[in-house]
Every structure is written in structure tokens, then in C-alpha cells.
Design a protein around this motif. Structure first.
Motif, PDB file in Angstrom:
ATOM      1  N   ALA A 153       1.157   2.927 -14.065  1.00  0.00           N
ATOM      2  CA  ALA A 153       1.101   2.075 -14.376  1.00  0.00           C
ATOM      3  C   ALA A 153       2.335   0.838 -14.034  1.00  0.00           C
ATOM      4  CB  ALA A 153       1.272   1.022 -15.997  1.00  0.00           C
ATOM      5  N   VAL A 154       3.026   2.511 -15.317  1.00  0.00           N
ATOM      6  CA  VAL A 154       5.321   1.927 -14.632  1.00  0.00           C
ATOM      7  C   VAL A 154       5.835   2.506 -13.834  1.00  0.00           C
ATOM      8  CG1 VAL A 154       7.592   2.377 -15.639  1.00  0.00           C
ATOM      9  CG2 VAL A 154       5.361   2.470 -16.962  1.00  0.00           C
ATOM     10  N   GLN A 155       5.181   3.714 -12.449  1.00  0.00           N
ATOM     11  CA  GLN A 155       5.137   3.624 -11.490  1.00  0.00           C
ATOM     12  C   GLN A 155       4.358   3.735 -10.479  1.00  0.00           C
ATOM     13  OE1 GLN A 155       6.334   8.158 -13.678  1.00  0.00           O
ATOM     14  NE2 GLN A 155       4.738   7.890 -11.112  1.00  0.00           N
ATOM     15  N   ASP A 156       3.858   1.762 -10.911  1.00  0.00           N
ATOM     16  CA  ASP A 156       3.256   1.268  -9.814  1.00  0.00           C
ATOM     17  C   ASP A 156       2.190   1.960  -9.065  1.00  0.00           C
ATOM     18  OD1 ASP A 156       4.938  -1.189  -9.678  1.00  0.00           O
ATOM     19  OD2 ASP A 156       6.336  -0.064  -7.899  1.00  0.00           O
ATOM     20  N   GLY A 157       0.708   2.275  -9.921  1.00  0.00           N
ATOM     21  CA  GLY A 157      -0.267   3.334  -9.008  1.00  0.00           C
ATOM     22  C   GLY A 157       0.269   4.269  -8.375  1.00  0.00           C
ATOM     23  N   GLN A 158       1.543   5.396  -8.643  1.00  0.00           N
ATOM     24  CA  GLN A 158       1.690   5.953  -8.140  1.00  0.00           C
ATOM     25  C   GLN A 158       2.003   7.189  -8.696  1.00  0.00           C
ATOM     26  OE1 GLN A 158       3.422   5.336  -3.996  1.00  0.00           O
ATOM     27  NE2 GLN A 158       4.779   3.948  -5.515  1.00  0.00           N
ATOM     28  N   ALA A 159       1.236   7.956  -9.912  1.00  0.00           N
ATOM     29  CA  ALA A 159       1.729   8.995 -10.989  1.00  0.00           C
ATOM     30  C   ALA A 159       0.561   9.979 -10.353  1.00  0.00           C
ATOM     31  CB  ALA A 159       1.821   8.295 -11.911  1.00  0.00           C
ATOM     32  N   VAL A 206       9.284   8.887  -5.862  1.00  0.00           N
ATOM     33  CA  VAL A 206       7.617   8.871  -5.399  1.00  0.00           C
ATOM     34  C   VAL A 206       7.395   7.406  -4.399  1.00  0.00           C
ATOM     35  CG1 VAL A 206       5.352   8.110  -6.215  1.00  0.00           C
ATOM     36  CG2 VAL A 206       7.329   9.562  -7.076  1.00  0.00           C
ATOM     37  N   ALA A 207       7.851   6.039  -4.324  1.00  0.00           N
ATOM     38  CA  ALA A 207       8.009   5.500  -2.847  1.00  0.00           C
ATOM     39  C   ALA A 207       8.180   5.652  -1.639  1.00  0.00           C
ATOM     40  CB  ALA A 207       7.956   3.743  -3.120  1.00  0.00           C
ATOM     41  N   GLY A 208       9.795   6.652  -2.279  1.00  0.00           N
ATOM     42  CA  GLY A 208      10.109   6.999  -1.455  1.00  0.00           C
ATOM     43  C   GLY A 208       9.622   8.007  -0.114  1.00  0.00           C
ATOM     44  N   VAL A 209       9.236   8.135  -1.080  1.00  0.00           N
ATOM     45  CA  VAL A 209       8.103  10.223  -0.311  1.00  0.00           C
ATOM     46  C   VAL A 209       6.680   9.656   0.584  1.00  0.00           C
ATOM     47  CG1 VAL A 209       6.848  12.333  -0.754  1.00  0.00           C
ATOM     48  CG2 VAL A 209       9.162  11.907  -1.576  1.00  0.00           C
ATOM     49  N   ARG A 210       6.213   8.764  -0.113  1.00  0.00           N
ATOM     50  CA  ARG A 210       5.056   8.082  -0.034  1.00  0.00           C
ATOM     51  C   ARG A 210       4.969   6.951   1.173  1.00  0.00           C
ATOM     52  NH1 ARG A 210       0.049   6.652  -1.608  1.00  0.00           N
ATOM     53  NH2 ARG A 210       0.968   6.730  -3.251  1.00  0.00           N
ATOM     54  N   ARG A 211       6.049   6.535   1.588  1.00  0.00           N
ATOM     55  CA  ARG A 211       6.528   6.051   2.943  1.00  0.00           C
ATOM     56  C   ARG A 211       6.806   7.056   4.024  1.00  0.00           C
ATOM     57  NH1 ARG A 211      10.839   5.378   5.809  1.00  0.00           N
ATOM     58  NH2 ARG A 211      12.519   6.030   4.346  1.00  0.00           N
ATOM     59  N   LEU A 212       7.487   7.913   4.162  1.00  0.00           N
ATOM     60  CA  LEU A 212       7.873   8.947   4.922  1.00  0.00           C
ATOM     61  C   LEU A 212       6.672   9.647   5.536  1.00  0.00           C
ATOM     62  CD1 LEU A 212      10.941  11.275   3.380  1.00  0.00           C
ATOM     63  CD2 LEU A 212      11.102  10.081   5.817  1.00  0.00           C
ATOM     64  N   ARG A 213       5.740   9.810   4.166  1.00  0.00           N
ATOM     65  CA  ARG A 213       4.523  10.472   4.461  1.00  0.00           C
ATOM     66  C   ARG A 213       3.278   9.873   5.115  1.00  0.00           C
ATOM     67  NH1 ARG A 213      -0.032  10.540   1.278  1.00  0.00           N
ATOM     68  NH2 ARG A 213      -1.716  12.061   1.219  1.00  0.00           N
ATOM     69  N   ASP A 214       3.517   8.676   4.601  1.00  0.00           N
ATOM     70  CA  ASP A 214       2.607   7.381   6.186  1.00  0.00           C
ATOM     71  C   ASP A 214       3.580   7.476   7.624  1.00  0.00           C
ATOM     72  OD1 ASP A 214       1.497   6.628   3.476  1.00  0.00           O
ATOM     73  OD2 ASP A 214       2.124   4.809   2.855  1.00  0.00           O
ATOM     74  N   GLU A 215       4.406   7.436   7.489  1.00  0.00           N
ATOM     75  CA  GLU A 215       4.668   7.186   9.061  1.00  0.00           C
ATOM     76  C   GLU A 215       5.256   9.111   9.851  1.00  0.00           C
ATOM     77  OE1 GLU A 215       9.235   5.019   8.645  1.00  0.00           O
ATOM     78  OE2 GLU A 215       8.753   4.091   7.514  1.00  0.00           O
TER      79      GLU A 215
END
Ligand code: ADP
Ligand code: PMV
Ligand code: MG
Length: 327
Positions: A153-159, A206-215
Motif C-alpha cells: 500500500a505504501v509503495q503504491d502497489g509495488q512491493a 521501484v517506480a524508476g525501475v518499472r518505467r525502464l523495464r516498461d520502456e
């Protein structure tokens, strides 16, 4: 009044990639967060002297409005209090006491936001203490599960479940998606920690890694490659082949660095440890700043780190085989 404690951890391998279903191996270390919960009429009162914002007290009224005793911007206070707020929600749900109020006191020897899992330790200890205070005792696995929901919840659903499971059960563990296991027979690895005095923002990293991974496909491949490193590391774990473990830790650090989560000071400490003879060194946790973990049986890496500019503290970390416990 009940006090519980739970350990912090280092990642031998696999942070970040574990969020996307790759395996990871975190190890609990002998540094703990202690949380005391006392039932009160209503609302929530939190004392967290180690929380920078230089130690402050926040009182919530019955409507959930925060009233901190320091001048701090509201989003800052809310960010700092997110983990405790969510932990108390989990306690209310688990004990079927939606209106339960608590006085929560937090003391911790785990630096905040430094990759040693202070958030998981605080949340795990808080859930244990506050549920026991209401006469309910949850198993370590149940605590781990609820603590995971808090981090998520605190990490915006990304944990991942890695930090919270490790803190709840202690020892060395392996986490892959929802599959969480204890690793037996690992023993005490010669961990040396270097701490730059700083912190990273787990959610943002975590959000930064997700963005790179999506891009980029190559970033997604980098995440998968971390999984390969972990799988290879598992074959070596439990043997005394520290050279191979160290080599894999070095590789893991390189891949994390490619994903943008290292920093100048983390790299400096990693190289100081390696130059002093550590068989391997990598950042631990979310990165951005905070701690590295090195593997060294001698005291050379420890000594070198102590004299490395930018390294504020260096210490050995013993494996803590005990997870959450009542004090
Ligand atoms: N001693 C403490 N008192 C209160 N809150 C704490 C304490 N230690 C950690 N926390 C909470 O955990 C957050 C840090 O968690 P996180 O960014 O995941 O880093 P890490 O888990 O690597 O230490 C803090 O911002 C705070 O909300
Ligand atoms: C980056 C990540 O893999 C670990 C974060 O660890 P820490 O909160 O920095 O100790 C995130 C997660 O697993 O939830
Ligand atoms: Mg954390």
C-alpha cells in the motif's frame, strides 16, 4: 502494554527484480526495531524518536487527522507515518476491532531508508505488538502476509514479500512471487556493511525501475538477468565457495547499477570493499543511497570502509536466525 521486535535484513541477491517475480535471497541481521503498543480509548498516538524529521510525535484524532508536534509539511509527515498507519489498519482488521486505538512507541537500531529493511521491521513488530495487546496472536506467516499488504500500500502497489517475510521469520529466506521459504543450513556469512549516512526513497526507486523495464526490452532483460544470477547463486549457497558467491554479488551490483539505482557513494563503498579484498560487494535494498553489503572473512574490508570518505559507518552483520518476537 506489549513490546515486540523484528530484525532488519540485507539482500544477498535479488532486490528490485523480486518485485517482478524473480527470486531473491534476503538474510535477517542482528539489528532490530522494537515497537511497544498500548491500547488507548481511540485514535492513534505515535512516538518515533529515531524518525528524522528529528524525532517527533504525531497524534491522530478520531477522524484520522494528523497533528504532529513539529513544524513539518503535511505530505512529509504523511509519508513518514504511512507504514505505521497502514500497520494499524491491518491490526484493526485482524483483530476485528475497527475502532481500536493505540499508543505506539518505536525504537530502532536500523537506519531508515538505507536498504536494511527498517520499514519491514517496524511494520512486522508493530503488527505483532498491537495484535497481542488486543489478545490476538498471529503466526509469523500471517504477520508477514499483513506486513506485505502494508508495504504494498505504501509503495503504491509495488512491493515484494521479501523484506516482510524475512523480518517475520528470520534467517536466510528465498522469495519468488508468493512462494516464501526459509533456507536452512546457510550459516553465518561474513557480511560487512558500509553505510553512507544517506537514504533512498524506496517507492520512487521501484517506480524508476518499472518505467525502464516498461520502456526498454534491454531493461526487462536486465531484470531477468538478476533472476539468473540468483538462481546460480542458489547452487553455491550453503557451500563455503565464497569466491563464487562474491562474483555473483558483483554481477548483481552491476545489473542494479544499470537499472539506475546505485549512487556515487554506494559505488565508492563497493569499490573500497573490493579493493580491500572482499570477494564480493553490492548495494542492498532499494539503493539510491544507504548501505552496501560485502563478503569478507578478514577484517580488511571493514577497516577499509571505516577509512573511506563518504562511508559514515561500517560494521559486521551477523545472521539473525530469529524473526519477530515478543520482548
Ligand atoms: N524507527 C522508525 N520510526 C518510525 N518509522 C520508521 C522507523 N524506521 C523506519 N520507519 C519507516 O520506514 C520508512 C523507511 O522505509 P524504506 O524507505 O522502505 O527504507 P528501508 O526499509 O530500506 O529502511 C521511513 O520513512 C518510516 O516511514
Ligand atoms: C527494492 C525492493 O526489492 C527492496 C526494498 O528494500 P528496502 O526497503 O530498501 O530495504 C522492493 C521490494 O521488494 O518491495
Ligand atoms: Mg523498506
Amino acid at each position: 502494554m506489549v513490546t515486540s521486535s523484528a530484525p532488519g535484513k540485507v539482500y544477498l541477491f535479488g532486490e528490485h527484480a523480486v518485485v517482478y517475480g524473480e527470486p531473491a535471497v534476503p538474510c535477517a541481521i542482528e539489528r532490530r526495531a522494537r515497537v511497544t503498543a498500548t491500547e488507548r480509548e481511540d485514535g492513534l498516538r505515535v512516538h518515533a524518536d529515531d524518525l528524522k524529521l528529528d524525532g517527533f510525535t504525531v497524534e491522530y484524532d478520531g477522524d484520522g487527522d494528523a497533528r504532529p508536534d513539529v513544524e513539518a509539511e503535511r505530505p512529509l509527515v504523511e509519508a513518514a507515518m504511512g507504514y505505521v498507519n497502514e500497520a494499524v489498519s491491518q491490526v484493526r482488521e485482524a483483530t476485528d476491532a475497527p475502532d481500536a486505538g493505540f499508543e505506539i512507541q518505536i525504537e530502532s537500531d536500523i537506519p531508515l531508508g538505507a536498504g536494511l529493511g527498517s520499514s519491514a521491521a517496524v511494520v512486522v513488530a508493530a503488527i505483532d505488538a498491537a495484535t497481542r495487546e488486543l489478545g490476538v496472536s498471529l503466526s509469523p506467516r500471517e504477520i508477514a502476509d499483513r506486513a506485505y499488504r502494508v508495504e504494498s500500500a505504501v509503495q503504491d502497489g509495488q512491493a515484494s514479500r521479501a523484506d516482510t517475510f524475512c523480518s517475520a521469520v528470520g534467517g536466510a529466506v528465498r522469495v519468488e512471487g508468493d512462494d516464501c521459504r526459509t533456507l536452512d543450513g546457510i550459516g553465518n556469512l561474513p557480511f560487512v556493511i558500509g553505510f553512507d549516512g544517506g537514504a533512498g526513497d524506496t517507492g520512487a526507486l521501484v517506480a524508476g525501475v518499472r518505467r525502464l523495464r516498461d520502456e526498454h526490452d534491454f531493461a526487462a532483460d536486465t531484470v531477468s538477468a538478476i533472476g539468473d544470477v540468483v538462481r546460480e547463486g542458489e547452487n553455491v549457497l550453503g557451500t563455503d565457495d565464497y569466491e563464487s558467491l562474491g562474483e555473483l554479488m558483483n554481477f548483481n551490483h552491476g545489473l542494479l547499477s544499470a537499472l539506475g539505482v546505485s549512487s556515487r557513494s554506494l559505488d565508492t563503498m563497493v569499490w573500497a570493499a573490493r579493493d580491500a579484498g572482499a570477494v564480493g560487494a553490492k548495494l542492498t535494498g532499494a539503493g539510491g543511497g544507504g548501505c552496501i553489503v560485502a563478503l569478507d572473512e578478514s577484517d580488511d574490508a571493514l577497516t577499509a570502509l571505516k577509512y573511506t570518505p563518504g562511508c559514515e559507518d561500517a560494521f559486521r552483520a551477523e545472521l539473525d536466525t530469529e524473526g519477530v518476537r515478543r520482548e
